[in-house]
Each structure stands twice: as structure tokens, then as C-alpha cells.
Design an enzyme around this catalytic site. Sequence first.
Site, mmCIF file in Angstrom:
data_model
loop_
_atom_site.group_PDB
_atom_site.id
_atom_site.type_symbol
_atom_site.label_atom_id
_atom_site.label_comp_id
_atom_site.label_asym_id
_atom_site.label_seq_id
_atom_site.Cartn_x
_atom_site.Cartn_y
_atom_site.Cartn_z
ATOM 1 N N SER A 1 -3.509 -3.666 -5.641
ATOM 2 C CA SER A 1 -2.772 -3.608 -4.423
ATOM 3 C C SER A 1 -3.177 -2.247 -3.624
ATOM 4 O O SER A 1 -3.655 -1.352 -4.003
ATOM 5 C CB SER A 1 -1.033 -3.211 -4.809
ATOM 6 N N ASP A 2 -2.946 -2.555 -2.361
ATOM 7 C CA ASP A 2 -3.001 -1.251 -1.393
ATOM 8 C C ASP A 2 -1.743 -1.359 -0.169
ATOM 9 O O ASP A 2 -1.823 -2.319 0.194
ATOM 10 C CB ASP A 2 -4.448 -1.309 -0.615
ATOM 11 N N THR A 3 -1.438 -0.104 0.145
ATOM 12 C CA THR A 3 -0.535 0.181 1.185
ATOM 13 C C THR A 3 -0.948 0.868 2.295
ATOM 14 O O THR A 3 -1.429 2.022 1.998
ATOM 15 C CB THR A 3 0.825 0.373 0.658
#
Length: 192
Positions: A75-77
Site C-alpha cells: 500500500s501507499d498513501t
Amino acid sequence: MKNIDKYNILLASNSPRRQELLAQMGVKFTVVVKQGIDESFPSDLAAECVPEFLANKKAKAYVAELKDNDLLITSDTVVVSDGKIIGKPKSAEEARNMIASLAGKPHVVYTGVALYSTKKCVSFTCDTKVYMSEMSDELINYYVETYKPLDKAGAYGIQEWIGLTSIYRIEGSFQNVMGLPTQRLFDELAKF
């Protein structure tokens, strides 16, 4: 949960927030983290596409090591304000400047998630619009000094004091702002 339980779930993230959210979903998982994964992205890539691009890039660093029943989650935000990505601050001063730039106007948090096994890959992006009230320098300083948000995109954690006192509205998933869109992830895991 039968479909999820048949996999050996691997979470490729050091984020305590992602780990906490996945555990609260009732998913059993093991944390696996490789150091030194290149997190660069093309300069012409639209800001809202960056987190999914990076989630897939991170996942590809693990693919060769996956076993038949492994299911990897990456994941990446990113926080986007005025079309620009607001990353993680490198100093307290930068954190104060980031929060000051977000205060008093809406911004969007995008989280990209990738699910990889030896046979399949799925990725998606979720977005949440966040409305932060105006904040005085005194309040910003208090938050930065007390909560040390240097590990957070946009220099804030919605689940902390700033979320309780300065975020007055969101449109979308609260958990997405924390770094993992749990409802969408659960649906994707169930279908995987």
C-alpha cells in the site's frame, strides 16, 4: 472469511496504522519488509495515480519470493493539495509548514493497494476528501511537538488529536486517511 483464511497473508508495511487496521479486520498476517525499495515515480504521472503505481512497484519487489498460498498486500498513501503531492515531512519545521498549507481548505488523501499472489494481481485506489479547519501557529506547534508526525503523509494522523480537533468533515473512508481502505480491501480479499 474462509476465502481469506486459505491464504498466508503477508503485509509489506512498517506502518503501525496499517498493521492495526488489518488486525482489527480479523485478518491473520505476517509483516514482511524489504529495505531500499525504489519509490520513485514518473514526473508526469497524475498525483492520484501515484499511490497505486507505488503499491504495485513495491509488490513487484516481493513477487519472486512468493509461495503458492501467499497473498501479499502492499500500500501507499499520498495527500494531494492544489494538485501537488504533500509527502512525509523531513523535519518538524517542514511538518508545521505542511499542516499550515492544508489548514482551512480541503485536500484529498489517495491510498493505493496491491494484492499479489503467484497466480493473480489486483490493485486499486481509494480517495477521501478531508476538510481541515484553520489552525493557529500555536495549535500547529502543539500538534507537531506532541505527536511528532514525521512518518505521516501530509504531516498528520487523522486518528490523533488533530483529527479530533481540526478535521470537521470527510467525504469517503476514514480508514483510507489512516492508510488502508479497509472496506474495499475486505471486498477485494473476499473475491481474490
